[in-house]
Design an enzyme around this catalytic site. Structure first.
Site, mmCIF file in Angstrom:
data_model
loop_
_atom_site.group_PDB
_atom_site.id
_atom_site.type_symbol
_atom_site.label_atom_id
_atom_site.label_comp_id
_atom_site.label_asym_id
_atom_site.label_seq_id
_atom_site.Cartn_x
_atom_site.Cartn_y
_atom_site.Cartn_z
ATOM 1 N N HIS A 194 -8.631 9.404 4.268
ATOM 2 C CA HIS A 194 -8.308 8.555 3.224
ATOM 3 C C HIS A 194 -8.918 9.151 1.817
ATOM 4 O O HIS A 194 -9.660 9.466 1.255
ATOM 5 C CB HIS A 194 -9.177 7.330 3.431
ATOM 6 C CG HIS A 194 -8.798 6.045 2.901
ATOM 7 N ND1 HIS A 194 -8.617 5.719 1.346
ATOM 8 C CD2 HIS A 194 -8.195 4.933 3.343
ATOM 9 C CE1 HIS A 194 -8.216 4.724 1.057
ATOM 10 N NE2 HIS A 194 -7.614 4.044 2.053
ATOM 11 N N HIS B 218 -10.990 9.373 8.091
ATOM 12 C CA HIS B 218 -10.706 7.900 8.184
ATOM 13 C C HIS B 218 -10.032 7.632 9.636
ATOM 14 O O HIS B 218 -10.504 6.642 9.942
ATOM 15 C CB HIS B 218 -10.013 7.673 6.941
ATOM 16 C CG HIS B 218 -9.538 6.029 6.850
ATOM 17 N ND1 HIS B 218 -10.371 4.965 6.645
ATOM 18 C CD2 HIS B 218 -8.178 5.603 6.969
ATOM 19 C CE1 HIS B 218 -9.956 3.955 6.621
ATOM 20 N NE2 HIS B 218 -8.546 4.009 6.770
ATOM 21 N N ARG C 153 -0.552 9.086 2.065
ATOM 22 C CA ARG C 153 -2.104 9.186 2.118
ATOM 23 C C ARG C 153 -2.460 10.798 2.074
ATOM 24 O O ARG C 153 -3.102 11.226 1.503
ATOM 25 C CB ARG C 153 -2.722 8.656 3.266
ATOM 26 C CG ARG C 153 -3.293 7.335 2.901
ATOM 27 C CD ARG C 153 -4.168 6.846 4.000
ATOM 28 N NE ARG C 153 -4.090 5.311 3.829
ATOM 29 C CZ ARG C 153 -4.578 4.460 4.570
ATOM 30 N NH1 ARG C 153 -4.811 4.864 5.854
ATOM 31 N NH2 ARG C 153 -4.500 3.345 4.194
ATOM 32 N N GLU D 265 0.697 -1.213 -0.051
ATOM 33 C CA GLU D 265 0.168 -0.132 0.074
ATOM 34 C C GLU D 265 0.772 1.173 -0.075
ATOM 35 O O GLU D 265 2.147 1.022 -0.027
ATOM 36 C CB GLU D 265 -1.062 -0.072 1.170
ATOM 37 C CG GLU D 265 -2.196 -0.841 1.188
ATOM 38 C CD GLU D 265 -2.996 -0.983 2.459
ATOM 39 O OE1 GLU D 265 -3.141 -0.368 2.949
ATOM 40 O OE2 GLU D 265 -3.744 -2.027 2.353
ATOM 41 N N ARG E 291 -0.486 8.386 9.167
ATOM 42 C CA ARG E 291 -0.241 6.907 9.440
ATOM 43 C C ARG E 291 0.048 6.356 8.289
ATOM 44 O O ARG E 291 -0.601 6.546 7.163
ATOM 45 C CB ARG E 291 -1.553 6.597 10.226
ATOM 46 C CG ARG E 291 -1.318 5.087 10.331
ATOM 47 C CD ARG E 291 -2.634 4.365 11.117
ATOM 48 N NE ARG E 291 -3.825 4.818 10.550
ATOM 49 C CZ ARG E 291 -4.317 3.861 9.357
ATOM 50 N NH1 ARG E 291 -3.700 3.049 9.018
ATOM 51 N NH2 ARG E 291 -5.467 4.056 8.973
HETATM 52 C C1 SIN Z 1 -7.377 0.559 3.368
HETATM 53 O O1 SIN Z 1 -7.661 -0.636 3.122
HETATM 54 O O2 SIN Z 1 -7.164 1.480 2.546
HETATM 55 C C2 SIN Z 1 -7.263 1.080 4.726
HETATM 56 C C3 SIN Z 1 -6.089 0.393 5.290
HETATM 57 C C4 SIN Z 1 -5.886 1.601 6.519
HETATM 58 O O3 SIN Z 1 -6.282 2.299 6.701
HETATM 59 O O4 SIN Z 1 -4.521 1.602 7.020
#
Ligand code: SIN
Length: 528
Positions: A239, A342, A285, A122, A377
């Protein structure tokens, strides 16, 4: 066997340990506390309903030994934009593997290929290190397996449909339990040797959020009212990719979609992240969320994963099911997305053992602020945080002595009054839309000062009374007050907190700390 107890059996009881919240942090703690005494775990709705259960992407963990752990630490520090407490982050990444192995022992079924754990990537991760379960239902699988374990424990009692009202603080400034709302109108007084707030975040303070309705910051507001320090409340993570369609919920379009190769495209169908960060769609993010607001018409852009040759229904079954209801298909369609609130990086100030500034009171998970996330985060570090720091808080709690006495008179009376549901909903909608407008992704002094005036007016019309929604309204007002005061005080831009009028970093990276209305800034969260 633990049991889900009817609250009528509980009126005014004593437990060694009270845990408010039944997500990953609360359950992780309860499992350890049960070895040392009686435990009551309370949760606002059914046990299955927590922010944990909505976590899609996964749990980040360095299972490959020393170098892998060091890289996980490096990525966590880099994403946090200069404000991560390095000692706390070290604890997280070093203890993470052992805690995750434990989850595996307890039967958590992370996805595997040919018997090997599957790892995805990610944003802002330098390598694939994210475990997932049932494709995009990682949080639910972890919650189910922890609950399965907790239910086997004699010493743990579970109480559903119970909302924390206020902490009970003794004359010696020690937290000795809490008053709770049982269902819609019963009041319970629970005394405890040690109390853990593991009640999650507060996404409901914004009109656009990926969080479920239960995320109203109850634990943080309770701690703040009791006089505990809270910190870094201005850092709310937005998010980048929540579903965006009028009338539809802001359902999370997991970052794992981009991890598997999805592009972000604007209304002209063009990729745009090359103008914002070398990591493109996998930038941190805060950077992706701000890029989207700059690029999109009214903040809207699209996820495009049509080119990825994978069984997307199998990899993302929950997202695929949700999209099908809107006649959209990951293989065929562009998916409209926009940022939404988020995750709260700030919270109740704790050390790495969950200790708050009040004796007898502990916090873990999203409700707490150890400084582990800094100003932004790293993706999928939140489940790991709950797991690791929930367990550490439990260890510290077991060392707490029994309070000498349990004076009833320090129970704060619960305000009575008629709360008209319709009025509460209107009041909350007003709070949430103004927070989105004036204290959201992009801020400045003028907007924040407007929000302070809005809060003062809303304070005068705040729903009083002891319905659950009345309590939540009071808590959201407290959360908004803390976010706005801290955002006004932080005259710089850093991580998730961006101010047009102060777009640069301050050379000193300081944490904000609030005790009551008093705001201060300091270098280390936990002072020696
Ligand atoms: C996501 O699946 O994008 C959320 C995961 C997260 O909040 O770290």
């Amino acid at each position: 066997m633990s049991s889900v107890v009817p609250s009528a059996d509980l009126a005014d009881q004593h437990f060694d340990f009270l845990v408010i919240g039944a997500g990953i942090a609360g359950l992780s703690a309860a499992i350890r506390l049960a070895v040392s005494g009686s435990v009551l775990v309370v949760t606002k709705e059914e046990l299955a309903e927590s922010n944990t259960a909505y976590a899609q992407g996964g749990i980040a963990v360095a299972l490959g030994g020393g170098e892998d752990v060091a890289l996980h630490l490096e990525d966590t520090l880099a994403a946090g934009d200069g404000l991560v407490d390095a000692a706390a982050a070290k604890v997280l990444v070093e203890q993470g593997p052992e805690r995750v192995e434990e989850l595996l022992d307890w039967g958590t079924a992370f996805d595997r290929e040919n018997g090997e754990l599957m790892l995805t990537r990610e944003g802002a991760h330098s390598r694939s290190r994210i475990l997932h379960a049932n494709g995009d239902a990682t949080g639910r699988e972890i919650a189910v397996s922890l609950l399965r374990h907790v239910r086997k424990l004699e010493n743990v009692r579970l109480l559903e449909w119970t909302t924390g009202i206020d902490l009970i603080v003794s004359d010696e400034r020690r937290v000795i339990g809490a008053t709770l709302l049982d269902g819609e109108d019963g009041i319970l007084t629970i005394h405890s040797r040690a109390t853990l707030l593991a009640s999650g975040g507060a996404g409901q303070v914004y009109s656009d959020t990926t969080n479920p309705a239960v995320a109203t910051g109850d634990g943080i507001a309770m701690a703040w009212r009791a006089g505990a320090a809270v910190s870094d409340m201005e850092f709310y993570q937005f998010h980048p990719t929540a579903f965006s369609m009028p009338g539809a919920p802001r359902f999370l379009m997991s970052e794992a979609l981009r991890g598997e190769g999805a592009y972000l495209v604007n209304a002209r169908g063009e990729r745009f992240m090359q103008s914002y960060h070398p990591l493109l769609e996998l930038a941190p993010r805060d950077i992706v969320a701000r890029a989207i607001t700059q690029e999109g018409m009214d903040g809207e852009v699209y996820l495009d994963i049509r080119h990825v040759k994978k069984d997307l229904q199998e990899r993302f079954p929950g997202i695929s099911r949700f999209l099908a209801a809107y006649r959209l298909d990951l293989n065929r369609d562009l998916i409209p997305v926009r940022p939404a609130a988020h995750y709260l990086m700030g919270g109740i100030l704790t050390d790495t053992r969950g200790r708050t500034t009040l004796s007898g009171l502990y916090a873990a998970g999203e409700a707490a602020c150890t400084g582990v996330h800094g100003a932004n985060r790293l993706a999928s570090n939140s489940l790991l945080e709950g797991l690791v720091f929930g367990a550490l808080a439990a260890e510290a709690m077991t060392g707490d002595p029994q309070p000498a006495e349990l004076p009833q008179e320090c129970t704060r009376p619960v305000e009575d009054g008629n709360t008209q549901e319709e009025n509460v909903e209107r009041w909350m909608a007003d709070l949430r839309s103004n927070m989105w407008k004036y204290a959201g992704l992009l801020r400045d002094a003028q907007g924040l000062e407007t929000m302070q005036r809005v809060l003062s007016t809303l304070g005068e019309t705040m729903p009083r009374g002891r319905s659950r929604r009345g309590i939540e309204a009071r808590n959201l007002h407290a959360i908004a007050t803390m976010i706005v005061a801290s955002a006004v005080g932080r005259r710089e831009s850093r991580g998730a907190h961006f101010r047009h009028d102060f777009p640069q970093h301050d050379p000193m990276a300081l944490h904000s700390v609030m005790v009551g209305e008093q705001l201060s800034f300091r270098q280390n969260l936990v002072e020696d």
